[in-house]
Design a protein around this motif. Structure first.
Motif, short mmCIF file in Angstrom:
data_model
loop_
_atom_site.label_atom_id
_atom_site.label_comp_id
_atom_site.label_asym_id
_atom_site.label_seq_id
_atom_site.Cartn_x
_atom_site.Cartn_y
_atom_site.Cartn_z
N VAL A 154 0.83 -1.21 0.00
CA VAL A 154 0.00 0.00 0.00
C VAL A 154 0.87 1.25 0.00
O VAL A 154 0.59 2.22 -0.72
N LYS A 155 1.94 1.25 0.78
CA LYS A 155 2.83 2.41 0.84
C LYS A 155 3.50 2.66 -0.52
O LYS A 155 3.63 3.80 -0.97
N VAL A 156 3.94 1.58 -1.17
CA VAL A 156 4.56 1.71 -2.49
C VAL A 156 3.55 2.26 -3.50
O VAL A 156 3.85 3.17 -4.28
N LEU A 157 2.34 1.71 -3.48
CA LEU A 157 1.31 2.15 -4.42
C LEU A 157 0.94 3.62 -4.20
O LEU A 157 0.71 4.37 -5.15
N LYS A 158 0.89 4.04 -2.94
CA LYS A 158 0.60 5.45 -2.63
C LYS A 158 1.69 6.36 -3.18
O LYS A 158 1.41 7.42 -3.76
N LYS A 159 2.97 5.94 -3.00
CA LYS A 159 4.08 6.76 -3.47
C LYS A 159 4.12 6.82 -5.00
O LYS A 159 4.45 7.85 -5.59
N ILE A 160 3.78 5.70 -5.66
CA ILE A 160 3.73 5.71 -7.13
C ILE A 160 2.66 6.69 -7.60
O ILE A 160 2.88 7.50 -8.51
N ASP A 161 1.49 6.63 -6.96
CA ASP A 161 0.39 7.52 -7.32
C ASP A 161 0.77 8.98 -7.11
O ASP A 161 0.40 9.86 -7.90
N LYS A 162 1.55 9.24 -6.06
CA LYS A 162 1.88 10.63 -5.72
C LYS A 162 3.08 11.16 -6.51
O LYS A 162 3.10 12.33 -6.90
N ASN A 163 4.09 10.30 -6.76
CA ASN A 163 5.35 10.79 -7.31
C ASN A 163 5.63 10.41 -8.77
O ASN A 163 6.49 11.02 -9.40
N TYR A 164 4.92 9.42 -9.30
CA TYR A 164 5.27 8.93 -10.62
C TYR A 164 4.11 9.01 -11.62
O TYR A 164 4.17 9.72 -12.61
N GLU A 165 3.07 8.26 -11.37
CA GLU A 165 1.92 8.32 -12.27
C GLU A 165 0.65 8.03 -11.49
O GLU A 165 0.69 7.41 -10.43
N LYS A 166 -0.47 8.50 -12.03
CA LYS A 166 -1.75 8.32 -11.36
C LYS A 166 -2.07 6.84 -11.23
O LYS A 166 -1.96 6.08 -12.19
N GLY A 167 -2.48 6.42 -10.04
CA GLY A 167 -2.79 5.02 -9.81
C GLY A 167 -4.10 4.59 -10.45
O GLY A 167 -4.84 5.40 -11.03
N ASN A 168 -4.36 3.30 -10.37
CA ASN A 168 -5.60 2.75 -10.92
C ASN A 168 -6.81 3.24 -10.14
O ASN A 168 -6.69 3.67 -8.99
N THR A 169 -7.97 3.14 -10.78
CA THR A 169 -9.22 3.46 -10.10
C THR A 169 -9.76 2.20 -9.44
O THR A 169 -9.32 1.08 -9.72
N PHE A 170 -10.75 2.40 -8.57
CA PHE A 170 -11.41 1.27 -7.92
C PHE A 170 -12.01 0.33 -8.96
O PHE A 170 -11.90 -0.90 -8.86
#
Length: 234
Positions: A154-170
């Motif tokens: 979850v922490k990695v996914l949050k950082k990817i969403d914040k720093n690299y690219e928008k994460g997936n949707t629900f």
């Protein structure tokens, strides 16, 4: 005669005595490395004590387990002091400075009227602090490998969403979960263990992303469901 009440300073002296030349044979040989499993176990037992308190209303076990966690902290500080690295006073000073620094709305002129605003400010201040630390490799590599995998995911996914690219949707995640589950159904676990493992890993990662989006602590959610399972059968 009433039982003696020990102070924080006396507790530090007790740990120093245990580590001294005439101290305890077990305590004297401990290192930062050897104590790592102890900290993990004591943290888990503290979480259990909170569950017990919520169930019984009795804080006695929580007092004991908080003491055991404090013991681990002081042991590490005592070992570091013997190594000439730092002292318990340094630990207390550093965390105090951090709390003052990261709460400008309490100790300074900052503003934060809601918990969400506090977290936003906290992250911004934390980001600025890390620019001065030479051991921080990158936003993703700084997340400890020692964390439980579900928490780390979850922490990695949050950082990817914040720093690299928008994460997936629900919706994207749940659709992918259905596809992966269908693919898993067609697996033969005994004959194709590598494919089965890969699909399970992808499923867990997608479920972790759903937890990220829903802001549900999945380690705790799974732990609670395991307890439900135990209650069912015992």
């Amino acid at each position: 005669m009433s039982e003696k009440k020990y102070t924080y300073e006396e507790f530090l002296q007790i740990i120093a005595a245990l580590r001294s030349e005439n101290g305890c044979p077990w305590d004297k040989v401990q290192t930062h490395e050897s104590l790592k499993p102890c900290m993990m176990e004591e943290a888990a037992e503290l979480l259990a004590s909170i569950r017990i308190y919520n169930k019984t209303g009795n804080p006695e076990n929580m007092i004991e387990e908080l003491g055991d966690v404090l013991l681990q902290v002081v042991m590490h500080a005592q070992i570091a002091s013997e190594e000439g690295l730092f002292t318990m006073e340094d630990v207390v000073n550093e965390v105090s400075r951090k709390m003052v620094r990261r709460h400008p709305h309490v100790f300074g002129t900052g503003n934060a009227d809601t918990p969400d605003e506090v977290l936003v400010n906290w992250e911004e201040i934390k980001k600025e602090e890390k620019k001065e630390k030479d051991w921080v490799e990158s936003p993703l590599k700084e997340i400890p490998k020692e964390l439980p995998s579900l928490t780390r995911a979850v922490k990695v996914l949050k950082k990817i969403d914040k720093n690299y690219e928008k994460g997936n949707t629900f919706e994207q995640d749940t659709a992918a979960i259905c596809e992966l589950a269908e693919a898993l159904r067609s697996c033969e676990p005994q004959s194709d263990s590598h494919k089965t493992e890969s699909l399970i890993a992808d499923l867990l990662l997608r479920i972790s992303d759903v937890s990220r989006i829903a802001k549900i602590p999945q380690e705790q959610a799974l732990a609670d469901r395991i307890e439900d399972l135990i209650e069912k059968y015992e």
